[in-house]
Motif scaffolding. Sequence first.
Motif, PDB file in Angstrom:
ATOM      1  N   PHE A 157      -4.867  -4.772  11.638  1.00  0.00           N
ATOM      2  CA  PHE A 157      -5.098  -3.446  11.070  1.00  0.00           C
ATOM      3  C   PHE A 157      -4.820  -2.359  12.106  1.00  0.00           C
ATOM      4  N   VAL A 158      -5.035  -2.662  13.373  1.00  0.00           N
ATOM      5  CA  VAL A 158      -4.604  -1.741  14.437  1.00  0.00           C
ATOM      6  C   VAL A 158      -3.089  -1.587  14.410  1.00  0.00           C
ATOM      7  N   SER A 159      -2.381  -2.704  14.212  1.00  0.00           N
ATOM      8  CA  SER A 159      -0.919  -2.642  14.104  1.00  0.00           C
ATOM      9  C   SER A 159      -0.484  -1.778  12.935  1.00  0.00           C
ATOM     10  N   VAL A 160      -1.249  -1.823  11.838  1.00  0.00           N
ATOM     11  CA  VAL A 160      -0.936  -0.986  10.679  1.00  0.00           C
ATOM     12  C   VAL A 160      -0.962   0.487  11.065  1.00  0.00           C
ATOM     13  N   TYR A 161      -1.965   0.881  11.827  1.00  0.00           N
ATOM     14  CA  TYR A 161      -2.062   2.275  12.257  1.00  0.00           C
ATOM     15  C   TYR A 161      -0.965   2.625  13.262  1.00  0.00           C
ATOM     16  N   LEU A 162      -0.743   1.755  14.230  1.00  0.00           N
ATOM     17  CA  LEU A 162       0.270   2.032  15.247  1.00  0.00           C
ATOM     18  C   LEU A 162       1.667   2.107  14.637  1.00  0.00           C
ATOM     19  N   TYR A 163       1.929   1.252  13.648  1.00  0.00           N
ATOM     20  CA  TYR A 163       3.239   1.316  13.003  1.00  0.00           C
ATOM     21  C   TYR A 163       3.403   2.618  12.235  1.00  0.00           C
ATOM     22  N   TYR A 164       2.324   3.123  11.665  1.00  0.00           N
ATOM     23  CA  TYR A 164       2.411   4.416  10.980  1.00  0.00           C
ATOM     24  C   TYR A 164       2.798   5.509  11.976  1.00  0.00           C
ATOM     25  N   LEU A 165       2.189   5.496  13.161  1.00  0.00           N
ATOM     26  CA  LEU A 165       2.562   6.466  14.187  1.00  0.00           C
ATOM     27  C   LEU A 165       4.025   6.314  14.569  1.00  0.00           C
ATOM     28  N   TYR A 166       4.480   5.077  14.684  1.00  0.00           N
ATOM     29  CA  TYR A 166       5.871   4.810  15.036  1.00  0.00           C
ATOM     30  C   TYR A 166       6.825   5.326  13.973  1.00  0.00           C
ATOM     31  N   ARG A 167       6.494   5.119  12.702  1.00  0.00           N
ATOM     32  CA  ARG A 167       7.435   5.426  11.628  1.00  0.00           C
ATOM     33  C   ARG A 167       7.324   6.878  11.143  1.00  0.00           C
ATOM     34  N   PHE A 168       6.091   7.385  11.043  1.00  0.00           N
ATOM     35  CA  PHE A 168       5.889   8.697  10.430  1.00  0.00           C
ATOM     36  C   PHE A 168       5.396   9.763  11.394  1.00  0.00           C
ATOM     37  N   GLY A 169       4.837   9.344  12.523  1.00  0.00           N
ATOM     38  CA  GLY A 169       4.291  10.314  13.452  1.00  0.00           C
ATOM     39  C   GLY A 169       2.838  10.643  13.151  1.00  0.00           C
ATOM     40  N   LEU A 170       2.309  11.602  13.898  1.00  0.00           N
ATOM     41  CA  LEU A 170       0.911  11.994  13.762  1.00  0.00           C
ATOM     42  C   LEU A 170       0.791  13.087  12.704  1.00  0.00           C
ATOM     43  N   ASP A 171       0.536  12.697  11.464  1.00  0.00           N
ATOM     44  CA  ASP A 171       0.385  13.645  10.376  1.00  0.00           C
ATOM     45  C   ASP A 171      -0.933  13.371   9.661  1.00  0.00           C
ATOM     46  N   LYS A 172      -1.097  13.926   8.463  1.00  0.00           N
ATOM     47  CA  LYS A 172      -2.341  13.756   7.717  1.00  0.00           C
ATOM     48  C   LYS A 172      -2.607  12.290   7.398  1.00  0.00           C
ATOM     49  N   GLY A 173      -1.550  11.559   7.084  1.00  0.00           N
ATOM     50  CA  GLY A 173      -1.731  10.139   6.799  1.00  0.00           C
ATOM     51  C   GLY A 173      -2.259   9.374   7.997  1.00  0.00           C
ATOM     52  N   ALA A 174      -1.787   9.736   9.194  1.00  0.00           N
ATOM     53  CA  ALA A 174      -2.275   9.078  10.407  1.00  0.00           C
ATOM     54  C   ALA A 174      -3.764   9.347  10.608  1.00  0.00           C
ATOM     55  N   TRP A 175      -4.197  10.573  10.334  1.00  0.00           N
ATOM     56  CA  TRP A 175      -5.619  10.887  10.480  1.00  0.00           C
ATOM     57  C   TRP A 175      -6.456  10.142   9.448  1.00  0.00           C
ATOM     58  N   ILE A 176      -5.898   9.909   8.264  1.00  0.00           N
ATOM     59  CA  ILE A 176      -6.615   9.114   7.263  1.00  0.00           C
ATOM     60  C   ILE A 176      -6.818   7.685   7.768  1.00  0.00           C
ATOM     61  N   LEU A 177      -5.760   7.090   8.304  1.00  0.00           N
ATOM     62  CA  LEU A 177      -5.867   5.733   8.834  1.00  0.00           C
ATOM     63  C   LEU A 177      -6.824   5.676  10.020  1.00  0.00           C
ATOM     64  N   LEU A 178      -6.770   6.690  10.892  1.00  0.00           N
ATOM     65  CA  LEU A 178      -7.688   6.704  12.034  1.00  0.00           C
ATOM     66  C   LEU A 178      -9.136   6.833  11.561  1.00  0.00           C
ATOM     67  N   SER A 179      -9.357   7.604  10.502  1.00  0.00           N
ATOM     68  CA  SER A 179     -10.702   7.715   9.936  1.00  0.00           C
ATOM     69  C   SER A 179     -11.195   6.364   9.427  1.00  0.00           C
ATOM     70  N   GLU A 180     -10.289   5.587   8.870  1.00  0.00           N
ATOM     71  CA  GLU A 180     -10.661   4.243   8.434  1.00  0.00           C
ATOM     72  C   GLU A 180     -11.065   3.380   9.632  1.00  0.00           C
ATOM     73  N   HIS A 181     -10.365   3.566  10.762  1.00  0.00           N
ATOM     74  CA  HIS A 181     -10.740   2.833  11.973  1.00  0.00           C
ATOM     75  C   HIS A 181     -12.102   3.267  12.492  1.00  0.00           C
ATOM     76  N   VAL A 182     -12.445   4.535  12.289  1.00  0.00           N
ATOM     77  CA  VAL A 182     -13.787   4.998  12.669  1.00  0.00           C
ATOM     78  C   VAL A 182     -14.845   4.274  11.851  1.00  0.00           C
ATOM     79  N   LEU A 183     -14.613   4.125  10.555  1.00  0.00           N
ATOM     80  CA  LEU A 183     -15.562   3.403   9.705  1.00  0.00           C
ATOM     81  C   LEU A 183     -15.655   1.935  10.111  1.00  0.00           C
ATOM     82  N   VAL A 184     -14.526   1.341  10.473  1.00  0.00           N
ATOM     83  CA  VAL A 184     -14.545  -0.046  10.959  1.00  0.00           C
ATOM     84  C   VAL A 184     -15.358  -0.136  12.239  1.00  0.00           C
TER      85      VAL A 184
END
Length: 424
Positions: A157-184
């Motif tokens: 699941f960390v790879s899922v977030y890192l790949y999002y940064l790789y493919r899309f950059g740091l945008d709203k979607g990245a913050w959503i995924l990071l928020s999910e990591h906060v809950l984890v």
Amino acid sequence: MAIYLFAISIVFTMFVARRKKIRVLSPYGIFIVFQVLYNLMPWVVASSGVTSTLLSLLSETRFIDIQLVLSAIANMCFGLVYLFFYRPVPFSEPPRTISPNARKNYLLCAFPLFLVLCLLCHQYGWHQLTHAGIETGEAIESLGGMFTVTAYFKFFFVSVYLYYLYRFGLDKGAWILLSEHVLVLIIDGARATFVPVFLVTLFILIDKISNPRKLKAIYILALGGFLLSMLTRALVFENSSLLQGVVVPVTVEGTMGDYSSLQSIQGMEQLPNPHYTLGANYLLDPIFWLVPRAIGREGLLFFDRWTAGLAPILSDRFAPMGGFYYVSEAVAAFSYVGPPIVTLLFAFSLIWVDQHKNMYRILYFAWMPTIGLMFVKVPFANGFKLFLVQFLGMCLLKAMGRYKIVLPRKPMTSIASPRREVLP
């Protein structure tokens, strides 16, 4: 005398940071923070006169002074490499030609994984594993295969977030995924996966900011993230206060993590014929670490042979309270010259990866949260395994996108109408 030499080395690294305009929130700054933590805390404990029958080396000022000197020389080497070879390279934005539906589809596909991970962490997360280990006294590895499954699922699941940064950059979607990591993080209780990816996120964010006020906001965000990661421990151990949950992990990390290096220094000083690894722990142990523990991985690891050789002179087992400091492994490899040599190589690797982060983006996002930030506090073979897991996880996601399993292969320009392309 040793503490003054160490203080001079820290002042030198700060001079280099100012000269090269390196921020605290950077791989360079994180390394120096760890150096201060792992060297200052044992010295403070020894200077206070506190003695412990379990951790007797914390009162051995001679070994602590040797570590201070070795770390001071390592700091000077680290600073010199950055002084002569470092140049800032800003992050480049990923291509903006991806279909907007791709981001949405990726987040939708990631959400079920997040829910499954929450359930796994609730049943087999770090807090459950720790309580089981405390209550039963059993080794972590003997508590059941689901703990291992949960750990690797968390890595993916960390790879899922890192790949999002790789493919899309740091945008709203990245913050959503990071928020999910906060809950984890809150559910699981472990900091080892959240803090590195949180730092990498801040590295990207701070690279885009030039306004001093916004920089202060980022540092406040960083402080909030660290406090959150500390407070999760207080939530796990119900008998501890919130203040203890913040202070105790720092002091314990500085003393328990450092203890393994004091034991290696003791072996270097007192063993009649120390069997140094001569670098095999950095070259071969990463390969052997991939061998399952059940079929005898310990018998292959060169660093484990070193720790086993320390048994005759140690008053307690190696790293009795857990934790790790890279000086221990560097000493095991090359004796007194180990910390300078290993630190030089690490500094060069940090600079090379950082300066090629736009050319080898997957390599950067897999390497930085693992070896790049965790090198100081985990055995190199374990850090390499974590790097390999993240790298292969992102490569898998990239392959799935190539075959249109997660992301469309064609860019936005191939599907957008000409009228939409010219609109602001």
